[in-house]
Design a protein around this motif. Structure first.
Motif, PDB file in Angstrom:
ATOM      1  N   ASN A 110      74.733  53.189  20.865  1.00 18.33           N
ATOM      2  CA  ASN A 110      74.216  54.145  19.890  1.00 18.33           C
ATOM      3  C   ASN A 110      74.757  54.219  18.338  1.00 18.33           C
ATOM      4  N   PRO A 111      74.025  53.787  17.527  1.00 16.82           N
ATOM      5  CA  PRO A 111      74.266  53.670  16.043  1.00 16.82           C
ATOM      6  C   PRO A 111      74.313  54.950  15.292  1.00 16.82           C
ATOM      7  N   THR A 112      74.134  56.155  16.102  1.00 19.11           N
ATOM      8  CA  THR A 112      74.116  57.452  15.215  1.00 19.11           C
ATOM      9  C   THR A 112      75.199  58.335  15.832  1.00 19.11           C
ATOM     10  N   PRO A 113      76.424  58.414  15.100  1.00 19.83           N
ATOM     11  CA  PRO A 113      77.539  59.176  15.621  1.00 19.83           C
ATOM     12  C   PRO A 113      77.246  60.677  15.845  1.00 19.83           C
ATOM     13  N   ARG A 114      76.277  61.277  15.012  1.00 21.38           N
ATOM     14  CA  ARG A 114      76.231  62.712  15.013  1.00 21.38           C
ATOM     15  C   ARG A 114      74.583  63.050  15.097  1.00 21.38           C
ATOM     16  N   PRO A 115      74.006  62.664  16.191  1.00 22.28           N
ATOM     17  CA  PRO A 115      72.440  62.718  16.417  1.00 22.28           C
ATOM     18  C   PRO A 115      71.771  63.948  16.317  1.00 22.28           C
ATOM     19  N   THR A 116      72.632  65.138  16.532  1.00 26.73           N
ATOM     20  CA  THR A 116      72.142  66.692  16.497  1.00 26.73           C
ATOM     21  C   THR A 116      71.749  66.996  15.153  1.00 26.73           C
ATOM     22  N   THR A 117      72.218  66.443  14.253  1.00 27.60           N
ATOM     23  CA  THR A 117      72.233  66.792  12.867  1.00 27.60           C
ATOM     24  C   THR A 117      71.621  65.511  12.144  1.00 27.60           C
ATOM     25  N   SER A 118      71.041  64.504  12.538  1.00 23.90           N
ATOM     26  CA  SER A 118      70.451  63.412  12.045  1.00 23.90           C
ATOM     27  C   SER A 118      69.014  63.608  11.710  1.00 23.90           C
ATOM     28  N   PRO A 119      68.820  63.031  10.576  1.00 20.86           N
ATOM     29  CA  PRO A 119      67.223  63.463  10.141  1.00 20.86           C
ATOM     30  C   PRO A 119      66.347  62.596  11.024  1.00 20.86           C
ATOM     31  N   TYR A 120      66.910  61.667  11.828  1.00 20.40           N
ATOM     32  CA  TYR A 120      66.103  60.981  12.820  1.00 20.40           C
ATOM     33  C   TYR A 120      65.590  61.635  14.013  1.00 20.40           C
ATOM     34  N   LEU A 121      66.086  62.904  14.006  1.00 17.01           N
ATOM     35  CA  LEU A 121      65.939  63.678  15.347  1.00 17.01           C
ATOM     36  C   LEU A 121      64.593  64.128  15.185  1.00 17.01           C
ATOM     37  N   GLU A 122      64.173  64.693  14.036  1.00 16.89           N
ATOM     38  CA  GLU A 122      62.929  65.508  13.776  1.00 16.89           C
ATOM     39  C   GLU A 122      61.731  64.366  13.755  1.00 16.89           C
ATOM     40  N   GLY A 123      60.668  64.859  14.087  1.00 17.79           N
ATOM     41  CA  GLY A 123      59.553  64.082  14.030  1.00 17.79           C
ATOM     42  C   GLY A 123      58.626  64.091  15.098  1.00 17.79           C
ATOM     43  N   GLN A 124      57.664  63.412  15.294  1.00 17.39           N
ATOM     44  CA  GLN A 124      56.763  63.411  16.646  1.00 17.39           C
ATOM     45  C   GLN A 124      57.220  62.428  17.744  1.00 17.39           C
ATOM     46  N   TRP A 125      57.375  62.621  18.967  1.00 21.00           N
ATOM     47  CA  TRP A 125      57.937  61.600  19.789  1.00 21.00           C
ATOM     48  C   TRP A 125      56.832  61.711  21.146  1.00 21.00           C
ATOM     49  N   ASN A 126      56.892  60.600  21.844  1.00 22.12           N
ATOM     50  CA  ASN A 126      56.251  60.404  23.055  1.00 22.12           C
ATOM     51  C   ASN A 126      57.206  60.394  24.381  1.00 22.12           C
ATOM     52  N   LEU A 127      57.026  61.150  25.364  1.00 20.22           N
ATOM     53  CA  LEU A 127      57.667  60.978  26.325  1.00 20.22           C
ATOM     54  C   LEU A 127      57.458  59.543  27.351  1.00 20.22           C
ATOM     55  N   ASP A 128      58.364  58.814  27.343  1.00 23.05           N
ATOM     56  CA  ASP A 128      57.845  57.664  27.941  1.00 23.05           C
ATOM     57  C   ASP A 128      58.492  57.624  29.422  1.00 23.05           C
ATOM     58  N   TRP A 129      59.742  58.194  29.587  1.00 24.04           N
ATOM     59  CA  TRP A 129      60.543  57.930  30.730  1.00 24.04           C
ATOM     60  C   TRP A 129      61.022  59.494  30.867  1.00 24.04           C
ATOM     61  N   PHE A 130      60.943  59.886  32.181  1.00 27.80           N
ATOM     62  CA  PHE A 130      62.197  60.936  32.723  1.00 27.80           C
ATOM     63  C   PHE A 130      62.550  60.417  34.051  1.00 27.80           C
ATOM     64  N   GLY A 131      63.841  60.889  34.358  1.00 30.01           N
ATOM     65  CA  GLY A 131      64.602  60.586  35.662  1.00 30.01           C
ATOM     66  C   GLY A 131      63.724  61.216  36.926  1.00 30.01           C
ATOM     67  N   THR A 132      64.085  60.627  38.094  1.00 34.81           N
ATOM     68  CA  THR A 132      63.427  61.093  39.450  1.00 34.81           C
ATOM     69  C   THR A 132      63.725  62.606  39.651  1.00 34.81           C
ATOM     70  N   GLY A 133      65.111  62.920  39.211  1.00 39.42           N
ATOM     71  CA  GLY A 133      65.459  64.250  39.723  1.00 39.42           C
ATOM     72  C   GLY A 133      65.173  65.163  38.593  1.00 39.42           C
ATOM     73  N   ASN A 134      64.197  64.704  37.717  1.00 38.49           N
ATOM     74  CA  ASN A 134      64.037  65.870  36.539  1.00 38.49           C
ATOM     75  C   ASN A 134      62.948  66.827  37.102  1.00 38.49           C
ATOM     76  N   ALA A 135      63.036  68.129  36.594  1.00 38.53           N
ATOM     77  CA  ALA A 135      62.220  68.949  37.145  1.00 38.53           C
ATOM     78  C   ALA A 135      60.672  68.965  36.931  1.00 38.53           C
ATOM     79  N   GLY A 136      60.338  68.310  35.658  1.00 38.22           N
ATOM     80  CA  GLY A 136      59.023  67.851  35.181  1.00 38.22           C
ATOM     81  C   GLY A 136      58.554  66.587  36.168  1.00 38.22           C
TER      82      GLY A 136
END
Length: 315
Positions: free
Chosen positions: A127-153
């Motif tokens: 991981n190259p981003t030590p503080r991701p929760t306040t990184s400008p890279y967090l905002e934007g439009q994303w596509n969900l590609d994978w979720f784990g098998t135990g995920n509620a979704g």
């Protein structure tokens, strides 16, 4: 030779920061100047990266950019090349497993699940981003590609498609828009291959630490379905015409309510804690309290050369 080495010095110094090669304005401009002059692409042409090469090809081009820029910094170069290789490997694993459709319909095998999870873990440690929760890279439009098998979704999606065959109901994609401490999860459904519908979940995101977020669900909206008449089965076209005529005769307030969708207030009754384990300009990986991963890939152009803000965190 001396002049060539001097031309690389700005890029090398830019690399020796706590972040990766691509996270400062100086490094970005240095790489751009180097690549625009001398970095060959795989097809023999010279030029900057374009979105049309696709995610995997773009990662390969960036690998060439790093190689051109940091030949004088072996340790930094090796780490950055390892990260780019891990990203490419993860994207290929998604493709080999059958993609999002195979995931939601339960067609991915146990070995494919293990393979993808192994590559997720391999990328997280880089991981190259030590503080991701306040990184400008967090905002934007994303596509969900994978979720784990135990995920509620994943459990809900598989339950749905065990009841209804794919010809009747199909979860085509899940998009996520993050902006101003809010997230919108847009679930795209297709019924009978001719009726498109969306369910939009709105949630608030609270920063709990450099890696931790609290997500609280505010509202759900079931949008009015859109019918693709050309794809509608012949036996349903008559009923569809009658439904349209009936809808036109409804009072205006009811028609307006139908057109805007059905809103369900959730009032923050449901919440979950998330840890961002990886974030860069293209990929976001989060895990819930059970450690189940979700992998998202960016849809919109990433913000370029934005310095990370310094923020106080709530304990």
């Amino acid at each position: 030779m001396a002049s060539a080495v001097q031309g690389m010095v700005p890029a090398i110094y830019a690399v020796r920061t706590p972040r990766s090669l691509f996270y400062s304005a100086n490094s970005a401009s240095s790489i751009a100047s180097l690549v625009s002059v001398s970095a060959p692409l795989e097809n023999g042409r010279r030029g900057l990266v374009s979105r049309r090469f696709g995610r995997i090809s773009e990662t390969r081009v960036r690998r060439a950019m790093v190689q051109q820029a940091v030949q004088g910094a072996p340790a930094t170069y090796a780490k950055e090349m390892e990260r780019l290789s891990a990203k490419e490997s993860l994207l290929l694993a998604f493709k080999d497993s059958g993609g999002f459709e195979a995931l939601v319909t339960g067609k991915t095998t146990e070995m494919q699940n293990i393979d993808v999870n192994e590559r997720i873990t391999g990328l997280e440690r880089l991981n190259p981003t030590p503080r991701p929760t306040t990184s400008p890279y967090l905002e934007g439009q994303w596509n969900l590609d994978w979720f784990g098998t135990g995920n509620a979704g994943s459990l809900a999606a598989r339950f749905l498609f065990q009841i209804f065959p794919s010809a009747l109901a199909n979860l085509s994609r899940v998009d996520v828009v993050i902006k101003d401490s809010y997230a919108k999860i847009i679930v795209n459904l297709k019924l009978l291959n001719s009726v498109e519908s969306k369910i939009v979940l709105t949630s608030s995101l609270s920063v709990e630490g450099p890696l931790r977020l609290k997500e609280e669900y505010v509202e759900a909206v079931v949008e009015s379905p859109k019918v693709i008449e050309e794809s509608l089965p012949e036996q349903l076209k008559g009923a569809f015409g009658q439904a349209v005529n009936t809808a036109q005769q409804l009072p205006v307030p009811i028609k307006d309510a139908i057109s805007t969708g059905f809103r369900i207030p959730l009032n923050r009754s449901f919440q979950r804690m998330l840890m961002i384990s990886y974030l860069d300009e293209e990929i976001l990986i989060m895990r819930d309290t059970a450690g189940i991963p979700e992998v998202l890939t960016r849809l919109d152009p990433s913000p370029s050369s934005i310095p990370e803000p310094s923020t106080e965190y709530e304990s």
